[in-house]
Motif scaffolding. Sequence first.
Motif, PDB file in Angstrom:
ATOM      1  N   PRO A  16      -1.445  -4.361  -3.460  1.00  0.00           N
ATOM      2  CA  PRO A  16      -1.296  -5.387  -2.417  1.00  0.00           C
ATOM      3  C   PRO A  16       0.007  -5.272  -1.620  1.00  0.00           C
ATOM      4  CG  PRO A  16      -0.970  -6.338  -4.598  1.00  0.00           C
ATOM      5  CD  PRO A  16      -1.509  -4.961  -4.809  1.00  0.00           C
ATOM      6  N   THR A  17       1.072  -4.846  -2.261  1.00  0.00           N
ATOM      7  CA  THR A  17       2.370  -4.740  -1.590  1.00  0.00           C
ATOM      8  C   THR A  17       3.071  -3.489  -2.102  1.00  0.00           C
ATOM      9  OG1 THR A  17       2.534  -7.154  -1.494  1.00  0.00           O
ATOM     10  CG2 THR A  17       4.566  -5.932  -1.151  1.00  0.00           C
ATOM     11  N   TYR A  19       6.791  -1.475  -2.211  1.00  0.00           N
ATOM     12  CA  TYR A  19       8.234  -1.573  -1.992  1.00  0.00           C
ATOM     13  C   TYR A  19       8.851  -0.209  -2.254  1.00  0.00           C
ATOM     14  CZ  TYR A  19      13.123  -2.522  -3.187  1.00  0.00           C
ATOM     15  OH  TYR A  19      14.486  -2.490  -3.276  1.00  0.00           O
ATOM     16  N   GLY A  20       9.478   0.346  -1.233  1.00  0.00           N
ATOM     17  CA  GLY A  20      10.102   1.667  -1.375  1.00  0.00           C
ATOM     18  C   GLY A  20       9.144   2.716  -1.906  1.00  0.00           C
ATOM     19  N   LEU A  22       6.616   2.243  -3.977  1.00  0.00           N
ATOM     20  CA  LEU A  22       5.993   1.880  -5.254  1.00  0.00           C
ATOM     21  C   LEU A  22       5.125   0.634  -5.102  1.00  0.00           C
ATOM     22  CD1 LEU A  22       9.041   2.184  -7.706  1.00  0.00           C
ATOM     23  CD2 LEU A  22       7.162   3.823  -7.430  1.00  0.00           C
ATOM     24  N   CYS A  23       3.977   0.649  -5.746  1.00  0.00           N
ATOM     25  CA  CYS A  23       3.149  -0.549  -5.750  1.00  0.00           C
ATOM     26  C   CYS A  23       3.826  -1.593  -6.637  1.00  0.00           C
ATOM     27  CB  CYS A  23       1.749  -0.246  -6.276  1.00  0.00           C
ATOM     28  SG  CYS A  23       0.804  -1.749  -6.578  1.00  0.00           S
ATOM     29  N   VAL A  24       3.907  -2.817  -6.144  1.00  0.00           N
ATOM     30  CA  VAL A  24       4.625  -3.853  -6.887  1.00  0.00           C
ATOM     31  C   VAL A  24       3.785  -4.437  -8.011  1.00  0.00           C
ATOM     32  CG1 VAL A  24       5.997  -4.475  -4.882  1.00  0.00           C
ATOM     33  CG2 VAL A  24       3.878  -5.715  -5.367  1.00  0.00           C
ATOM     34  N   ALA A  25       2.474  -4.148  -8.007  1.00  0.00           N
ATOM     35  CA  ALA A  25       1.605  -4.724  -9.026  1.00  0.00           C
ATOM     36  C   ALA A  25       1.389  -3.775 -10.193  1.00  0.00           C
ATOM     37  CB  ALA A  25       0.270  -5.127  -8.403  1.00  0.00           C
ATOM     38  N   CYS A  26       1.274  -2.472  -9.886  1.00  0.00           N
ATOM     39  CA  CYS A  26       1.006  -1.527 -10.976  1.00  0.00           C
ATOM     40  C   CYS A  26       2.155  -0.533 -11.177  1.00  0.00           C
ATOM     41  CB  CYS A  26      -0.299  -0.774 -10.716  1.00  0.00           C
ATOM     42  SG  CYS A  26      -0.227   0.321  -9.289  1.00  0.00           S
ATOM     43  N   GLY A  27       3.090  -0.489 -10.255  1.00  0.00           N
ATOM     44  CA  GLY A  27       4.257   0.376 -10.412  1.00  0.00           C
ATOM     45  C   GLY A  27       4.036   1.822 -10.022  1.00  0.00           C
ATOM     46  N   ALA A  29       3.406   5.159  -7.659  1.00  0.00           N
ATOM     47  CA  ALA A  29       3.797   5.633  -6.326  1.00  0.00           C
ATOM     48  C   ALA A  29       2.538   5.657  -5.466  1.00  0.00           C
ATOM     49  CB  ALA A  29       4.400   7.018  -6.426  1.00  0.00           C
TER      50      ALA A  29
END
Lengths: 425, 181
Positions: A16-17, A19-20, A22-27, A29
Amino acid sequence: MHDDDDADDEKVCGHPTVYGGLCVACGRAVKKGGIKFVPKSAAAAGPNKKKNNKVEISVAEADRMASLTRERLDESKRLSLVLDLDHTLVECAILARAPATEVHELVVQGRAHQVRLRPKLGEFFDKLCGLYEPTIYTHGSREYAIAVAKLIEAQTIAKFGGRIVSRDDAPDLSAKAEKRLDRVFPGAGGTESSLVVDDRHDVWQGADLDHLVLVEPYKFFERRGLVAPYQDLDTQLAHTRRALVEIHEAYFKNGNTTASAALKQVRSRVFSNDVLCFVALPRDLALLRRFAVAFGATVEEDPDSATCVVVDERRRDRTARCIRPPPKSSASYVHLDWFWYSIWHLDRKDPARFYVPPHEIIDFPVEDHPPAKRIRRDDTNHQSTTAVVVVPDDDDAWADDVAAEIADDVIDDDDDDDDDDDGDQ
Amino acid sequence: MVFFFKTDLEYSMHLAPEYFGPRMRTYIKDEIVKSVEGKCLGREGYVIAVMELKNEDIDTGVVEYDSGFVSVNARYSAILMRPFKNEVVDAVVTQVNEIGFFTEAGPLTIFVSRHAMPPDLQEGYDPDVESWISEDREVEIKQKCVVRLRLLGVTCDSQSITAVGTIKDDYLGLISMGFSY
Ligand SMILES: [Mg+2]
Ligand SMILES: [Zn+2]
């Protein structure tokens, strides 16, 4: 880092989002080319770090956030208000100029900044905080934006709640000086309940212009150097405040409307009874016409069929031969300032106050003087003000064009008792 | 899984002729400490502190023929911080917004999204107080709070490490309201 099949990833996690990267929900790349993402700039970038990691949200997440915001605003009967900082709410000088009262010193990135709040900023938020949710959107750096936001929060009742978008958060901002409303409110219908207050129209494009409440550029520091003693008679925010109350009313009265439609309704009243004819440089003409129509005017090429002939001062000197003899109709000749002040204030100004005496228009036959009304600029004033040199400001090229004209008005207002203030109709 | 570790590193520098003389070694040491502490060395992690830098570990320099500068290598040991996936970290909340919150653990910034919050917190952003508030209003995460989080993902480039964390698990989440300054 992850060699997992991306398509498989997306089945498990919608990412869903990001950051840099990386997925913020599953971590994981997230590689480019899978799910569609939109940049999310509102206060999203990290705290004061050298490198700001971009936040991107998936289209589905953007839509979800847009509807959530809409819900929250509707519940409290508010609209979003996107506010520019420089020359709109404040003016900032980096080089220390003459010491001035009511200037706030801020240190941003090791440099002293003198920030002056625009007059009536307190009243602006007093009235509007219940009607609008403010967001800052500035070309300044993130650190600068946060420092000025803090200052405004300390001096007024405004609460930005972290809704600050700076050039560090929005890559388009630094590259092309372009502002986009969907960067602040991504997602379907995200911009529908939002308005913008900015001193520059050229940074906004296309449909975003329908959300723009244009204000006169606030240039206290520049003008203070020119005119002494300088009184700050800027009344812009009082007018903007009144207009925003009207727009808010129009929006919530109509049940199912958009902010741009409500703004259009208020805008189109300004010149609704005017037939304008512009005597201006060709490159400005298209712009002036566009604004005139947006603000309800009919534009005519022939001064005989106009009610107001709007004279651009620059035009008068150089290409006077293009100015035609006085129209047979009862059209009044007004200075271009009349047009811009009416737009900036979202309120039709009295043309008599911006009347251009015929003898100031070169080649204008002297025997055809219309009966002299109140003359706004007398010759002595005019002499003294044409010598004014306005310091160029790269940041605000368009505003410079009108700055010289504005300077005239400020001087006039000084010895003018019926100053155009809040109570003015 | 090691968050902090001690390691031996090498530093090469160019020294201008004005620094030659009896204080040269001191100058080199100062310069190394100044330039590496707090810096990210890519995959190695962040240099937290230079531990040991002995005089004998500073090599004899070589004068560069065309510039007069001296090229010097030095070996030193330092404490590094290298975050790993799944590690549990206590971090201070530095910025809160509608998409989540940012935290810092030393030089490392870790982002925690609403998607990495327990269900009773996920919808609880209150823009007026810039906080994430749980349904029962027991938990309020705002600036300066300390949270315990697990690193969901870590990537590095030559200048920085990007990390995302989660508080959606047992024993994770708010652990203190932080210090008031
Ligand atoms: Mg501006
Ligand atoms: Zn994911």
